[in-house]
Write a protein that holds these residues in place. Structure first.
Motif, PDB file in Angstrom:
ATOM      1  N   THR A   1      13.662 -15.921 -10.662  1.00 40.49           N
ATOM      2  CA  THR A   1      15.125 -16.547 -10.496  1.00 40.49           C
ATOM      3  C   THR A   1      16.028 -15.401  -9.558  1.00 40.49           C
ATOM      4  O   THR A   1      16.608 -16.514  -8.707  1.00 40.49           O
ATOM      5  CB  THR A   1      16.119 -16.363 -11.871  1.00 40.49           C
ATOM      6  N   SER A   2      15.429 -14.358  -8.900  1.00 43.28           N
ATOM      7  CA  SER A   2      16.247 -14.271  -8.113  1.00 43.28           C
ATOM      8  C   SER A   2      15.354 -12.478  -7.316  1.00 43.28           C
ATOM      9  O   SER A   2      14.525 -12.081  -7.746  1.00 43.28           O
ATOM     10  CB  SER A   2      17.754 -13.118  -8.645  1.00 43.28           C
ATOM     11  N   VAL A   3      16.139 -12.645  -6.030  1.00 41.80           N
ATOM     12  CA  VAL A   3      14.777 -11.822  -5.272  1.00 41.80           C
ATOM     13  C   VAL A   3      14.734 -10.402  -6.155  1.00 41.80           C
ATOM     14  O   VAL A   3      14.346  -9.929  -5.949  1.00 41.80           O
ATOM     15  CB  VAL A   3      14.818 -11.275  -3.993  1.00 41.80           C
ATOM     16  N   PRO A   4      16.036  -9.959  -6.348  1.00 39.95           N
ATOM     17  CA  PRO A   4      16.218  -7.867  -7.256  1.00 39.95           C
ATOM     18  C   PRO A   4      14.955  -8.298  -8.259  1.00 39.95           C
ATOM     19  O   PRO A   4      14.708  -7.484  -8.856  1.00 39.95           O
ATOM     20  CB  PRO A   4      17.787  -8.410  -7.433  1.00 39.95           C
ATOM     21  N   ARG A   5      15.597  -9.297  -8.795  1.00 37.30           N
ATOM     22  CA  ARG A   5      14.708  -9.240 -10.228  1.00 37.30           C
ATOM     23  C   ARG A   5      13.190  -9.330  -9.357  1.00 37.30           C
ATOM     24  O   ARG A   5      12.653  -8.369 -10.825  1.00 37.30           O
ATOM     25  CB  ARG A   5      14.799 -10.654 -11.097  1.00 37.30           C
ATOM     26  N   HIS A   6      12.750 -10.289  -8.885  1.00 35.29           N
ATOM     27  CA  HIS A   6      11.432  -9.934  -8.713  1.00 35.29           C
ATOM     28  C   HIS A   6      10.427  -9.026  -8.702  1.00 35.29           C
ATOM     29  O   HIS A   6       9.955  -8.503  -8.587  1.00 35.29           O
ATOM     30  CB  HIS A   6      10.864 -11.281  -7.630  1.00 35.29           C
ATOM     31  N   LEU A   7      11.737  -8.378  -7.039  1.00 33.02           N
ATOM     32  CA  LEU A   7      11.420  -7.009  -7.254  1.00 33.02           C
ATOM     33  C   LEU A   7      11.457  -5.787  -8.351  1.00 33.02           C
ATOM     34  O   LEU A   7       9.957  -4.944  -7.995  1.00 33.02           O
ATOM     35  CB  LEU A   7      12.864  -6.177  -5.669  1.00 33.02           C
ATOM     36  N   ALA A   8      12.160  -6.120  -8.955  1.00 31.23           N
ATOM     37  CA  ALA A   8      12.100  -5.039 -10.404  1.00 31.23           C
ATOM     38  C   ALA A   8      10.338  -5.030 -10.974  1.00 31.23           C
ATOM     39  O   ALA A   8      10.132  -4.732 -11.121  1.00 31.23           O
ATOM     40  CB  ALA A   8      12.929  -5.770 -10.913  1.00 31.23           C
ATOM     41  N   ARG A   9      10.640  -7.000 -10.992  1.00 33.90           N
ATOM     42  CA  ARG A   9       9.123  -6.856 -11.799  1.00 33.90           C
ATOM     43  C   ARG A   9       7.467  -6.224 -10.993  1.00 33.90           C
ATOM     44  O   ARG A   9       7.203  -5.306 -11.634  1.00 33.90           O
ATOM     45  CB  ARG A   9       7.981  -8.529 -11.653  1.00 33.90           C
ATOM     46  N   GLY A  10       8.292  -6.050  -9.239  1.00 35.56           N
ATOM     47  CA  GLY A  10       7.164  -5.764  -9.097  1.00 35.56           C
ATOM     48  C   GLY A  10       6.862  -4.749  -8.466  1.00 35.56           C
ATOM     49  O   GLY A  10       6.006  -3.381  -8.778  1.00 35.56           O
ATOM     50  N   ALA A  11       7.846  -3.782  -8.562  1.00 31.98           N
ATOM     51  CA  ALA A  11       7.815  -1.631  -8.885  1.00 31.98           C
ATOM     52  C   ALA A  11       7.758  -1.878 -10.452  1.00 31.98           C
ATOM     53  O   ALA A  11       6.701  -0.535 -10.643  1.00 31.98           O
ATOM     54  CB  ALA A  11       9.611  -1.792  -9.330  1.00 31.98           C
ATOM     55  N   ILE A  12       7.796  -2.648 -11.336  1.00 28.96           N
ATOM     56  CA  ILE A  12       7.177  -2.255 -12.767  1.00 28.96           C
ATOM     57  C   ILE A  12       5.902  -1.929 -12.921  1.00 28.96           C
ATOM     58  O   ILE A  12       4.800  -1.251 -13.800  1.00 28.96           O
ATOM     59  CB  ILE A  12       8.329  -3.087 -14.376  1.00 28.96           C
ATOM     60  N   GLY A  13       5.499  -3.415 -12.055  1.00 25.05           N
ATOM     61  CA  GLY A  13       3.832  -3.915 -12.298  1.00 25.05           C
ATOM     62  C   GLY A  13       2.940  -2.717 -10.926  1.00 25.05           C
ATOM     63  O   GLY A  13       2.328  -1.973 -11.754  1.00 25.05           O
ATOM     64  N   PHE A  14       3.960  -2.511 -10.596  1.00 28.55           N
ATOM     65  CA  PHE A  14       3.089  -1.221  -9.086  1.00 28.55           C
ATOM     66  C   PHE A  14       2.851   0.003  -9.786  1.00 28.55           C
ATOM     67  O   PHE A  14       2.114   0.248 -10.115  1.00 28.55           O
ATOM     68  CB  PHE A  14       3.295  -1.692  -8.063  1.00 28.55           C
TER      69      PHE A  14
ATOM     70  N   CYS B   1      -1.633 -10.937 -10.906  1.00 28.98           N
ATOM     71  CA  CYS B   1      -2.001 -10.317 -10.194  1.00 28.98           C
ATOM     72  C   CYS B   1      -1.690  -9.534  -8.656  1.00 28.98           C
ATOM     73  O   CYS B   1      -0.335 -10.512  -8.767  1.00 28.98           O
ATOM     74  CB  CYS B   1      -3.594 -11.030  -9.573  1.00 28.98           C
ATOM     75  N   PRO B   2      -1.763  -8.597  -7.968  1.00 26.02           N
ATOM     76  CA  PRO B   2      -0.638  -8.796  -7.276  1.00 26.02           C
ATOM     77  C   PRO B   2      -0.427  -9.147  -5.987  1.00 26.02           C
ATOM     78  O   PRO B   2       0.768  -9.901  -5.546  1.00 26.02           O
ATOM     79  CB  PRO B   2      -1.009  -7.055  -6.395  1.00 26.02           C
ATOM     80  N   THR B   3      -1.075 -10.226  -5.941  1.00 24.31           N
ATOM     81  CA  THR B   3      -1.630 -11.188  -4.938  1.00 24.31           C
ATOM     82  C   THR B   3      -0.124 -12.500  -5.276  1.00 24.31           C
ATOM     83  O   THR B   3       0.486 -13.263  -4.886  1.00 24.31           O
ATOM     84  CB  THR B   3      -2.880 -12.132  -4.775  1.00 24.31           C
ATOM     85  N   CYS B   4      -0.420 -12.728  -6.748  1.00 27.85           N
ATOM     86  CA  CYS B   4       0.602 -13.736  -6.985  1.00 27.85           C
ATOM     87  C   CYS B   4       1.905 -13.274  -7.051  1.00 27.85           C
ATOM     88  O   CYS B   4       2.819 -13.853  -7.044  1.00 27.85           O
ATOM     89  CB  CYS B   4      -0.164 -14.271  -8.616  1.00 27.85           C
ATOM     90  N   TRP B   5       2.130 -11.760  -7.113  1.00 31.31           N
ATOM     91  CA  TRP B   5       3.704 -11.326  -6.786  1.00 31.31           C
ATOM     92  C   TRP B   5       3.555 -11.802  -6.151  1.00 31.31           C
ATOM     93  O   TRP B   5       4.709 -12.026  -5.719  1.00 31.31           O
ATOM     94  CB  TRP B   5       3.337  -9.856  -7.766  1.00 31.31           C
ATOM     95  N   MET B   6       3.032 -11.623  -4.993  1.00 25.28           N
ATOM     96  CA  MET B   6       3.455 -11.388  -3.757  1.00 25.28           C
ATOM     97  C   MET B   6       3.582 -13.418  -3.065  1.00 25.28           C
ATOM     98  O   MET B   6       4.104 -13.460  -2.204  1.00 25.28           O
ATOM     99  CB  MET B   6       2.009 -11.156  -2.530  1.00 25.28           C
ATOM    100  N   VAL B   7       2.758 -13.705  -3.576  1.00 17.19           N
ATOM    101  CA  VAL B   7       3.033 -14.934  -3.138  1.00 17.19           C
ATOM    102  C   VAL B   7       3.994 -15.592  -4.049  1.00 17.19           C
ATOM    103  O   VAL B   7       5.557 -16.322  -3.395  1.00 17.19           O
ATOM    104  CB  VAL B   7       1.920 -16.278  -4.153  1.00 17.19           C
ATOM    105  N   GLY B   8       4.090 -15.214  -5.499  1.00 17.29           N
ATOM    106  CA  GLY B   8       5.920 -15.701  -5.790  1.00 17.29           C
ATOM    107  C   GLY B   8       7.149 -14.724  -5.206  1.00 17.29           C
ATOM    108  O   GLY B   8       7.923 -15.726  -5.069  1.00 17.29           O
ATOM    109  N   LEU B   9       7.449 -14.459  -4.451  1.00 21.57           N
ATOM    110  CA  LEU B   9       7.922 -12.964  -3.488  1.00 21.57           C
ATOM    111  C   LEU B   9       8.349 -13.937  -2.677  1.00 21.57           C
ATOM    112  O   LEU B   9       9.872 -14.245  -2.295  1.00 21.57           O
ATOM    113  CB  LEU B   9       7.241 -12.115  -3.363  1.00 21.57           C
ATOM    114  N   ALA B  10       7.091 -14.630  -1.367  1.00 19.93           N
ATOM    115  CA  ALA B  10       7.559 -15.594  -0.869  1.00 19.93           C
ATOM    116  C   ALA B  10       8.380 -16.919  -1.477  1.00 19.93           C
ATOM    117  O   ALA B  10       9.308 -17.643  -0.308  1.00 19.93           O
ATOM    118  CB  ALA B  10       6.518 -15.666  -0.351  1.00 19.93           C
ATOM    119  N   GLN B  11       7.705 -17.320  -2.018  1.00 19.63           N
ATOM    120  CA  GLN B  11       8.138 -18.869  -3.050  1.00 19.63           C
ATOM    121  C   GLN B  11       9.827 -18.258  -2.854  1.00 19.63           C
ATOM    122  O   GLN B  11      11.013 -19.012  -3.254  1.00 19.63           O
ATOM    123  CB  GLN B  11       7.484 -18.749  -4.285  1.00 19.63           C
ATOM    124  N   THR B  12      10.471 -16.792  -3.862  1.00 17.08           N
ATOM    125  CA  THR B  12      11.905 -16.987  -4.109  1.00 17.08           C
ATOM    126  C   THR B  12      13.130 -16.751  -3.079  1.00 17.08           C
ATOM    127  O   THR B  12      14.005 -17.062  -2.787  1.00 17.08           O
ATOM    128  CB  THR B  12      11.748 -15.499  -5.043  1.00 17.08           C
TER     129      THR B  12
END
Length: 102
Positions: free
Chosen positions: A19-32, A63-74
């Protein structure tokens, strides 16, 4: 009289956006963090540390690739729109009125 059936539409593309870029980056920080932590802790705790990897995949929504695709979509959400005419689809900048409805 013959009726022409419309061509079957393509299956909708998967949506990995948040829903937002900060939320997506938080999910990435947790995942990585979980992936790096699980690998780094193997010498200390043993293979049990690898149990932190599955929650990382949940945070990534795949996967991390799915996360990166989601970042571009977001990031591009509301800025681009797909227009299809006669079976040819193109990406164009969204109209300002379209941004207000998103």
């Amino acid at each position: 009289m013959t009726t022409v059936k419309p061509a079957p539409s393509a299956a909708p593309a998967p949506n990995f956006a948040s829903t937002s870029v900060p939320r997506h980056l938080a999910r990435g920080a947790i995942g990585f963090g979980l992936i790096i932590g699980s690998i780094a802790m193997v010498p200390v705790v043993g293979p049990v540390a690898l149990l932190a990897a599955p929650p990382a995949l949940i945070a990534f929504r795949g996967c991390p690739t799915c996360w990166m695709v989601g970042l571009a979509q977001t990031i591009s959400r509301g800025r681009l729109e797909r227009q299809c005419t006669d079976g040819v689809c193109t990406l164009t900048k969204a109209h300002p009125a379209a941004k207000a409805t998103v």
